[in-house]
Design a protein around this motif. Structure first.
Motif, PDB file in Angstrom:
ATOM      1  N   SER A  19      43.126 -31.383  -6.996  1.00 11.41           N
ATOM      2  CA  SER A  19      42.914 -31.949  -5.662  1.00 11.41           C
ATOM      3  C   SER A  19      42.318 -30.871  -4.770  1.00 11.41           C
ATOM      4  CB  SER A  19      44.234 -32.453  -5.062  1.00 11.41           C
ATOM      5  OG  SER A  19      45.135 -31.376  -4.845  1.00 11.41           O
ATOM      6  N   GLY A  20      41.749 -31.315  -3.637  1.00 10.27           N
ATOM      7  CA  GLY A  20      41.185 -30.348  -2.699  1.00 10.27           C
ATOM      8  C   GLY A  20      42.244 -29.413  -2.133  1.00 10.27           C
ATOM      9  N   GLY A  21      43.373 -29.972  -1.709  1.00 13.25           N
ATOM     10  CA  GLY A  21      44.504 -29.206  -1.190  1.00 13.25           C
ATOM     11  C   GLY A  21      45.780 -29.915  -1.580  1.00 13.25           C
ATOM     12  N   ALA A  22      46.915 -29.321  -1.236  1.00 12.08           N
ATOM     13  CA  ALA A  22      48.188 -29.931  -1.618  1.00 12.08           C
ATOM     14  C   ALA A  22      49.304 -29.454  -0.708  1.00 12.08           C
ATOM     15  CB  ALA A  22      48.531 -29.605  -3.072  1.00 12.08           C
ATOM     16  N   CYS A  23      50.339 -30.274  -0.606  1.00 12.30           N
ATOM     17  CA  CYS A  23      51.585 -29.898   0.060  1.00 12.30           C
ATOM     18  C   CYS A  23      52.739 -30.241  -0.868  1.00 12.30           C
ATOM     19  CB  CYS A  23      51.796 -30.678   1.358  1.00 12.30           C
ATOM     20  SG  CYS A  23      50.824 -30.151   2.770  1.00 12.30           S
ATOM     21  N   VAL A  24      53.717 -29.384  -0.892  1.00 13.89           N
ATOM     22  CA  VAL A  24      54.984 -29.693  -1.552  1.00 13.89           C
ATOM     23  C   VAL A  24      56.015 -29.902  -0.460  1.00 13.89           C
ATOM     24  CG1 VAL A  24      56.760 -28.873  -3.147  1.00 13.89           C
ATOM     25  CG2 VAL A  24      54.348 -28.325  -3.572  1.00 13.89           C
ATOM     26  N   ASN A  25      56.617 -31.075  -0.449  1.00 12.20           N
ATOM     27  CA  ASN A  25      57.636 -31.467   0.523  1.00 12.20           C
ATOM     28  C   ASN A  25      57.106 -31.555   1.954  1.00 12.20           C
ATOM     29  OD1 ASN A  25      59.692 -31.725  -1.445  1.00 12.20           O
ATOM     30  ND2 ASN A  25      60.055 -29.516  -1.382  1.00 12.20           N
TER      31      ASN A  25
ATOM     32  N   PHE B   7      40.096 -25.157   3.830  1.00 10.95           N
ATOM     33  CA  PHE B   7      40.309 -26.586   3.669  1.00 10.95           C
ATOM     34  C   PHE B   7      39.030 -27.203   3.133  1.00 10.95           C
ATOM     35  CE2 PHE B   7      39.657 -30.854   5.547  1.00 10.95           C
ATOM     36  CZ  PHE B   7      40.610 -31.532   4.816  1.00 10.95           C
ATOM     37  N   GLY B   8      39.148 -27.984   2.065  1.00 11.16           N
ATOM     38  CA  GLY B   8      37.968 -28.639   1.513  1.00 11.16           C
ATOM     39  C   GLY B   8      38.325 -29.483   0.310  1.00 11.16           C
ATOM     40  N   GLY B   9      37.329 -30.189  -0.198  1.00 16.52           N
ATOM     41  CA  GLY B   9      37.539 -31.098  -1.308  1.00 16.52           C
ATOM     42  C   GLY B   9      37.046 -30.517  -2.615  1.00 16.52           C
ATOM     43  N   VAL B  10      37.179 -31.340  -3.661  1.00 15.75           N
ATOM     44  CA  VAL B  10      36.726 -30.956  -4.992  1.00 15.75           C
ATOM     45  C   VAL B  10      36.280 -32.232  -5.696  1.00 15.75           C
ATOM     46  CG1 VAL B  10      39.075 -31.124  -5.926  1.00 15.75           C
ATOM     47  CG2 VAL B  10      37.366 -29.782  -7.151  1.00 15.75           C
TER      48      VAL B  10
END
Length: 454
Positions: free
Chosen positions: A380-386, A399-402
């Motif tokens: 994924s472009g970025g991620a968050c856990v919780n 910050f960006g996409g893929v």
């Protein structure tokens, strides 16, 4: 000014070299900051008129983020623009090697309507910091906000340096017909393809910030009440019209009922007494009709109400959703969250990995093994856990996409890098000239070359 002449005026201005000194760049960043403060009320009123966006949310997700980005650039720009020495190979002796950050030139920034202030001006901060000139194409779907942003720009910058262009598709086409040195586009995947195609005609490099269906996984170890609040926050922010909004939920079947209750409680806490009068509305009739149609793809277990008279859709959690339904194919861009259940985490990994790479990925878990498995397998472009959304609210990470969600990144140093060309320079000494590279070649020269280059 006619668009073609505007581009040429900016190119002429850039060639004067006025944008290059760090003193100039700092002063222009300070001008932008001052103009944002001067027009803060105007911007908030315009966003309220276009989208019913509250003043606090305008500052939190738009104006405040740009101001924070300016602060970060002012703090670090002196170090960023310095040439960086590099080690010189022995074969190049005697000489000095260094890399010079150089502005790319004339940039085009194409901003979308959903976060028009942030997504027009954050890239602009990078362009100014890098020493470029820039034309910003403002979105036609948020006309009052576009007018306000144009005021912010026009009150402090001459058009041959920074200019704002308003209008619709005709202006987009005319701009894309021009030769720019860089194009920064934020918007849909479909328009992104058109931008990239037009850029290819001039061999213009691009950053594409696109969207996609960002999944959120909640496993059986998660703090369900907190997960529900943070997912609800990310889903209803800006009325769901956020490129990194949770777009579908994969919930472990053992905690599904608990999550539904917690999600309902979170919405009730966010809107005491059920008063949703200050929540964002859908941007226009066309998008309202599309998003409200998606409600039919499942059964609303939270929300589900609509008000066509003001383009309003309640925060909604949908159950009994088919993976093949329209709501699971389209990027929703509204406050509706479809829900699918899973038994094994591997089902989530396989489901996400079989689809185009999303702009964001969210995982709620207390399991380190689950975290390693998901982050180590799903792209994924970025991620968050919780948490949701918050990974982009920093100038210290790109910050960006893929893949289908974009290419390139920005924020902080990455914004400076985006609008910068790093030119490698070798400065050779004239005091000594080692003749080994010159003809006529010989066995002795070959041995020496092999000794130096291995």
């Amino acid at each position: 000014m006619e668009i073609g002449k505007l581009v040429e005026a900016q190119r002429k201005y850039f060639r004067t070299g006025k944008t290059r000194p760090v003193k100039f760049r700092r002063e222009m960043l300070l001008r932008l900051r001052r103009s944002l403060f001067d027009h803060e009320k105007l911007l908030a009123e315009a966003m309220h008129e276009d989208m019913n966006k509250s003043r606090l949310e305008v500052y939190m997700t738009e104006t405040g983020m740009v101001l924070d980005e300016i602060r970060f650039h002012l703090k670090h720009i002196d170090g960023w623009i310095r040439p960086k020495l590099r080690r010189t190979p022995l074969a190049q002796f005697p000489s000095k090697s260094f890399v010079r950050p150089e502005p790319r030139g004339v940039a085009l920034i194409m901003a979308p309507w959903n976060y028009p202030i942030q997504l027009a001006l954050e890239p602009l901060v990078g362009a100014i910091s890098a020493g470029c000139t820039a034309i910003i194409k403002l979105p036609s779907y948020a006309p009052k906000t576009s007018e306000a942003i144009a005021r912010v720009i026009e009150d402090v910058f001459p058009p041959e340096y920074i200019a704002a262009v308003q209008g619709g598709r005709e202006e987009n086409r005319t701009l894309l017909d021009q030769k720019f040195d860089y194009i920064f586009f934020t918007g849909s995947k479909e328009v992104g393809r058109a931008v990239m195609s037009a850029a290819a005609e001039h061999l213009t490099p691009v950053t594409l910030e696109l969207g996609g269906k960002s999944p959120v996984i909640v496993d059986e170890t998660a703090d369900i009440r907190l997960a529900a609040r943070r997912i609800a926050f990310g889903k209803i922010l800006n009325g769901g019209q956020t490129c990194v909004a949770p777009d579908y939920l994969l919930i472990h079947e053992d905690v599904k009922g608990t999550f539904i209750r917690a999600y309902r409680e979170a919405i009730e806490d966010f809107f005491p007494g059920g008063d949703m009068s200050d929540m964002n509305v859908i941007i226009n009739e066309k998008h309202y009709a599309r998003v409200s149609r998606l409600l039919k793809d499942g059964r609303a277990v939270v929300g589900g109400g609509t008000d066509a008279s003001r383009r309003f859709i309640e925060p909604t959690l949908l159950d009994r959703v088919s993976p093949d339904s329209d709501i699971m194919k389209e990027e929703i861009f509204g406050p509706i969250l479809p829900m699918l259940t899973f038994r094994r985490l591997e089902e989530c990994v396989e489901f996400i990995s079989s689809r185009p790479h999303p702009l964001a990925l969210y995982l709620f878990t207390e399991s380190r093994a689950a975290e390693r498995r998901v982050l180590g397998s799903c792209i994924s472009g970025g991620a968050c856990v919780n948490d949701t959304i918050m990974h982009l609210a920093t100038s210290r990470m790109p910050f960006g996409g893929v893949g289908d969600s974009g290419m390139g990144g920005y924020h902080g140093r990455s914004s400076f890098d985006t609008f910068t060309h790093y030119r490698s320079v070798l400065k050779k000494s004239n005091r000594l000239d080692i003749p080994v590279r010159y003809r006529p070649y010989s066995d002795r020269k070959e041995k020496l070359i092999r000794l130096l280059m291995k």
